[in-house]
Design a protein around this motif. Structure first.
Motif, PDB file in Angstrom:
ATOM      1  N   LEU A 171      89.748  88.288  25.533  1.00  0.00           N
ATOM      2  CA  LEU A 171      88.581  88.478  26.394  1.00  0.00           C
ATOM      3  C   LEU A 171      87.884  89.809  26.131  1.00  0.00           C
ATOM      4  N   ASP A 172      88.347  90.527  25.132  1.00  0.00           N
ATOM      5  CA  ASP A 172      87.798  91.848  24.833  1.00  0.00           C
ATOM      6  C   ASP A 172      86.411  91.714  24.207  1.00  0.00           C
ATOM      7  N   VAL A 173      85.443  91.425  25.043  1.00  0.00           N
ATOM      8  CA  VAL A 173      84.045  91.317  24.636  1.00  0.00           C
ATOM      9  C   VAL A 173      83.250  92.272  25.517  1.00  0.00           C
ATOM     10  N   HIS A 174      81.971  92.194  25.462  1.00  0.00           N
ATOM     11  CA  HIS A 174      81.141  93.080  26.283  1.00  0.00           C
ATOM     12  C   HIS A 174      81.158  92.593  27.733  1.00  0.00           C
ATOM     13  N   LEU A 175      82.113  93.126  28.482  1.00  0.00           N
ATOM     14  CA  LEU A 175      82.265  92.747  29.887  1.00  0.00           C
ATOM     15  C   LEU A 175      81.629  93.805  30.782  1.00  0.00           C
ATOM     16  N   PRO A 176      81.177  93.400  31.952  1.00  0.00           N
ATOM     17  CA  PRO A 176      80.694  94.401  32.914  1.00  0.00           C
ATOM     18  C   PRO A 176      81.829  95.389  33.217  1.00  0.00           C
TER      19      PRO A 176
ATOM     20  N   ASP B 249      83.216  96.653  35.848  1.00  0.00           N
ATOM     21  CA  ASP B 249      84.215  96.307  36.866  1.00  0.00           C
ATOM     22  C   ASP B 249      85.164  95.220  36.359  1.00  0.00           C
ATOM     23  N   VAL B 250      84.647  94.280  35.596  1.00  0.00           N
ATOM     24  CA  VAL B 250      85.494  93.220  35.033  1.00  0.00           C
ATOM     25  C   VAL B 250      86.409  93.805  33.955  1.00  0.00           C
ATOM     26  N   GLU B 251      85.883  94.714  33.165  1.00  0.00           N
ATOM     27  CA  GLU B 251      86.700  95.366  32.127  1.00  0.00           C
ATOM     28  C   GLU B 251      87.835  96.167  32.754  1.00  0.00           C
ATOM     29  N   MET B 252      87.551  96.846  33.859  1.00  0.00           N
ATOM     30  CA  MET B 252      88.611  97.593  34.550  1.00  0.00           C
ATOM     31  C   MET B 252      89.707  96.648  35.035  1.00  0.00           C
ATOM     32  N   GLU B 253      89.319  95.509  35.565  1.00  0.00           N
ATOM     33  CA  GLU B 253      90.296  94.523  36.041  1.00  0.00           C
ATOM     34  C   GLU B 253      91.094  93.944  34.870  1.00  0.00           C
ATOM     35  N   ARG B 254      90.426  93.679  33.749  1.00  0.00           N
ATOM     36  CA  ARG B 254      91.109  93.156  32.558  1.00  0.00           C
ATOM     37  C   ARG B 254      92.161  94.153  32.075  1.00  0.00           C
ATOM     38  N   ARG B 255      91.791  95.421  32.039  1.00  0.00           N
ATOM     39  CA  ARG B 255      92.740  96.450  31.593  1.00  0.00           C
ATOM     40  C   ARG B 255      93.918  96.577  32.561  1.00  0.00           C
ATOM     41  N   ALA B 256      93.645  96.472  33.849  1.00  0.00           N
ATOM     42  CA  ALA B 256      94.724  96.535  34.840  1.00  0.00           C
ATOM     43  C   ALA B 256      95.681  95.352  34.667  1.00  0.00           C
ATOM     44  N   LEU B 257      95.123  94.172  34.412  1.00  0.00           N
ATOM     45  CA  LEU B 257      95.960  92.991  34.193  1.00  0.00           C
ATOM     46  C   LEU B 257      96.760  93.112  32.904  1.00  0.00           C
ATOM     47  N   LEU B 258      96.165  93.679  31.863  1.00  0.00           N
ATOM     48  CA  LEU B 258      96.901  93.913  30.614  1.00  0.00           C
ATOM     49  C   LEU B 258      98.087  94.840  30.859  1.00  0.00           C
ATOM     50  N   LYS B 259      97.859  95.896  31.613  1.00  0.00           N
ATOM     51  CA  LYS B 259      98.932  96.847  31.913  1.00  0.00           C
ATOM     52  C   LYS B 259     100.047  96.163  32.707  1.00  0.00           C
ATOM     53  N   GLU B 260      99.665  95.380  33.689  1.00  0.00           N
ATOM     54  CA  GLU B 260     100.667  94.689  34.510  1.00  0.00           C
ATOM     55  C   GLU B 260     101.461  93.681  33.679  1.00  0.00           C
TER      56      GLU B 260
END
Length: 71
Positions: A33-38, A40-51
């Motif tokens: 999903l590493d595309v041009h995300l807004p 806030d969505v990118e922050m959530e994606r990174r948090a989910l990756l970390k988890e």
């Protein structure tokens, strides 16, 4: 919940390995999903990756600690 329903120690370790595999698959999809995300969505994606990475490490350590590396 997966490992909680285990019928034996060996089944418990096998189910932990399934959990680890599923967490790794989640990482794969989140990385795709590493595309041009807004932002806030990118922050959530990174948090989910970390988890998901933390879960993989927890499952790996649990399997190793239980002595079931060879399954």
């Amino acid at each position: 919940m997966e490992a909680d329903e285990a019928s034996s120690k060996r089944d418990f370790a096998a189910k932990l390995k399934i959990c680890k595999k599923e967490a790794k698959e989640s990482i794969l999809w989140l990385e795709l999903l590493d595309v041009h995300l807004p932002p806030d969505v990118e922050m959530e994606r990174r948090a989910l990756l970390k988890e998901a990475d933390e879960l993989v490490r927890i499952f790996f350590t649990s399997i190793r600690t239980a002595g079931f590396n060879h399954l």
